[in-house]
Design a protein around this motif. Structure first.
Motif, short mmCIF file in Angstrom:
data_model
loop_
_atom_site.label_atom_id
_atom_site.label_comp_id
_atom_site.label_asym_id
_atom_site.label_seq_id
_atom_site.Cartn_x
_atom_site.Cartn_y
_atom_site.Cartn_z
N ARG A 1 -17.98 -37.32 -1.54
CA ARG A 1 -17.17 -36.11 -1.44
C ARG A 1 -18.01 -35.10 -0.67
O ARG A 1 -19.20 -34.97 -0.92
CB ARG A 1 -16.79 -35.57 -2.81
CG ARG A 1 -15.82 -36.51 -3.54
CD ARG A 1 -15.30 -35.93 -4.81
NE ARG A 1 -14.31 -34.90 -4.51
CZ ARG A 1 -13.72 -34.16 -5.45
NH1 ARG A 1 -14.03 -34.32 -6.71
NH2 ARG A 1 -12.84 -33.24 -5.12
N VAL A 2 -17.38 -34.41 0.26
CA VAL A 2 -18.08 -33.46 1.12
C VAL A 2 -17.68 -32.04 0.71
O VAL A 2 -16.50 -31.72 0.63
CB VAL A 2 -17.74 -33.71 2.60
CG1 VAL A 2 -18.43 -32.69 3.50
CG2 VAL A 2 -18.12 -35.13 3.00
N SER A 3 -18.70 -31.20 0.47
CA SER A 3 -18.47 -29.78 0.16
C SER A 3 -18.96 -28.96 1.34
O SER A 3 -20.06 -29.19 1.85
CB SER A 3 -19.23 -29.38 -1.10
OG SER A 3 -18.84 -30.19 -2.20
N TYR A 4 -18.16 -27.98 1.76
CA TYR A 4 -18.49 -27.20 2.95
C TYR A 4 -18.01 -25.76 2.77
O TYR A 4 -17.11 -25.47 1.98
CB TYR A 4 -17.83 -27.81 4.19
CG TYR A 4 -16.33 -27.88 4.10
CD1 TYR A 4 -15.54 -26.86 4.61
CD2 TYR A 4 -15.70 -28.95 3.48
CE1 TYR A 4 -14.16 -26.91 4.51
CE2 TYR A 4 -14.32 -29.01 3.38
CZ TYR A 4 -13.56 -27.98 3.90
OH TYR A 4 -12.19 -28.03 3.77
N HIS A 5 -18.63 -24.84 3.53
CA HIS A 5 -18.24 -23.44 3.51
C HIS A 5 -16.92 -23.29 4.27
O HIS A 5 -16.69 -23.97 5.27
CB HIS A 5 -19.33 -22.56 4.14
CG HIS A 5 -19.10 -21.11 3.91
ND1 HIS A 5 -18.39 -20.33 4.81
CD2 HIS A 5 -19.45 -20.30 2.89
CE1 HIS A 5 -18.33 -19.09 4.35
NE2 HIS A 5 -18.97 -19.04 3.19
N ASN A 6 -16.06 -22.38 3.82
CA ASN A 6 -14.76 -22.17 4.46
C ASN A 6 -14.87 -21.88 5.95
O ASN A 6 -13.97 -22.23 6.71
CB ASN A 6 -14.01 -21.01 3.78
CG ASN A 6 -13.54 -21.36 2.39
OD1 ASN A 6 -13.39 -22.54 2.05
ND2 ASN A 6 -13.30 -20.36 1.58
N SER A 7 -15.95 -21.24 6.36
CA SER A 7 -16.09 -20.89 7.78
C SER A 7 -16.23 -22.14 8.66
O SER A 7 -16.08 -22.05 9.87
CB SER A 7 -17.29 -19.97 7.99
OG SER A 7 -18.49 -20.63 7.64
N PHE A 8 -16.51 -23.31 8.06
CA PHE A 8 -16.64 -24.55 8.83
C PHE A 8 -15.35 -25.36 8.87
O PHE A 8 -15.29 -26.42 9.49
CB PHE A 8 -17.74 -25.44 8.23
CG PHE A 8 -19.12 -24.85 8.32
CD1 PHE A 8 -19.50 -24.04 9.37
CD2 PHE A 8 -20.06 -25.12 7.34
CE1 PHE A 8 -20.77 -23.51 9.46
CE2 PHE A 8 -21.34 -24.59 7.42
CZ PHE A 8 -21.68 -23.78 8.49
N ALA A 9 -14.30 -24.87 8.23
CA ALA A 9 -13.07 -25.65 8.09
C ALA A 9 -12.46 -26.05 9.43
O ALA A 9 -11.84 -27.11 9.53
CB ALA A 9 -12.04 -24.88 7.27
N SER B 1 -15.03 -19.73 -4.46
CA SER B 1 -13.88 -20.12 -3.64
C SER B 1 -14.20 -20.06 -2.15
O SER B 1 -13.35 -20.37 -1.32
CB SER B 1 -12.68 -19.23 -3.96
OG SER B 1 -13.01 -17.88 -3.67
N GLU B 2 -15.42 -19.65 -1.79
CA GLU B 2 -15.84 -19.65 -0.39
C GLU B 2 -16.19 -21.06 0.09
O GLU B 2 -16.47 -21.26 1.26
CB GLU B 2 -17.02 -18.71 -0.19
CG GLU B 2 -16.67 -17.26 -0.40
CD GLU B 2 -17.84 -16.33 -0.18
OE1 GLU B 2 -18.87 -16.78 0.38
OE2 GLU B 2 -17.73 -15.17 -0.56
#
Length: 168
Positions: free
Chosen positions: A150-158, A96-97
């Protein structure tokens, strides 16, 4: 008389032992009280201070969420993400990160730029083609057969991720 002396010695030892234990027991309670305070036991005044800090923290989180949704993410819809990432086999997995965006229309004849490192999954319709790890900001890889990504990214980059079409 000998029995009396033996009984007195036992009584005396018992009394001294109780005295020592009582003295140690008081120190032990104080030590326990101190350690409980150190471990999070709060008086009502401290609890009120913490609640006030939590209220402020909640307000800060709400402001951050508002800022997240208000930053320009370009072609990405960050309000409708799924938890996890799309792996190299095209399966959504992970923790979920990470978040994965909904499909974004993709034209392989155009150049796209991403603002932070991310995983880009390429699709032709519902058929998975490839996942590419984009290590940093810059142009994403062009995949001729793809029509969506589709782009997957770490929550810290939101709060700073964006995908934009580059103008020629």
């Amino acid at each position: 008389m000998k029995g009396f002396e033996c009984g007195m010695k036992k009584f005396f030892l018992l009394g001294v032992s109780m005295f020592v234990l009582a003295g140690c027991g008081g120190d032990s309670e104080e030590a326990n009280g101190e350690s409980e305070e150190g471990m999070g036991t709060l008086d009502s005044e401290s609890e009120e201070e913490i609640e006030s800090e939590n209220d402020n923290s909640t307000e800060s989180e709400e402001e951050a969420n508002n800022e997240d949704s208000s930053h320009d993410s370009g072609l990405l819809d960050l309000n409708d993400t799924d938890p996890g990432w799309i792996n190299y086999e095209g399966e959504r997995t992970g923790s979920s990160e990470y978040q994965t965006t909904p499909p974004v229309e993709y034209d392989p004849s155009l150049q796209y730029e991403i603002s932070v490192g991310a995983y880009i999954a390429y699709f032709n319709g519902d058929e998975f083609i490839d996942t590419v790890q984009q290590g940093s900001s810059g142009q994403i890889e062009q995949v001729e057969e793809a029509d969506t990504i589709r782009v997957s990214y770490h929550n810290s980059f939101a709060d700073r991720i964006s995908l934009t079409e580059e103008s020629n």
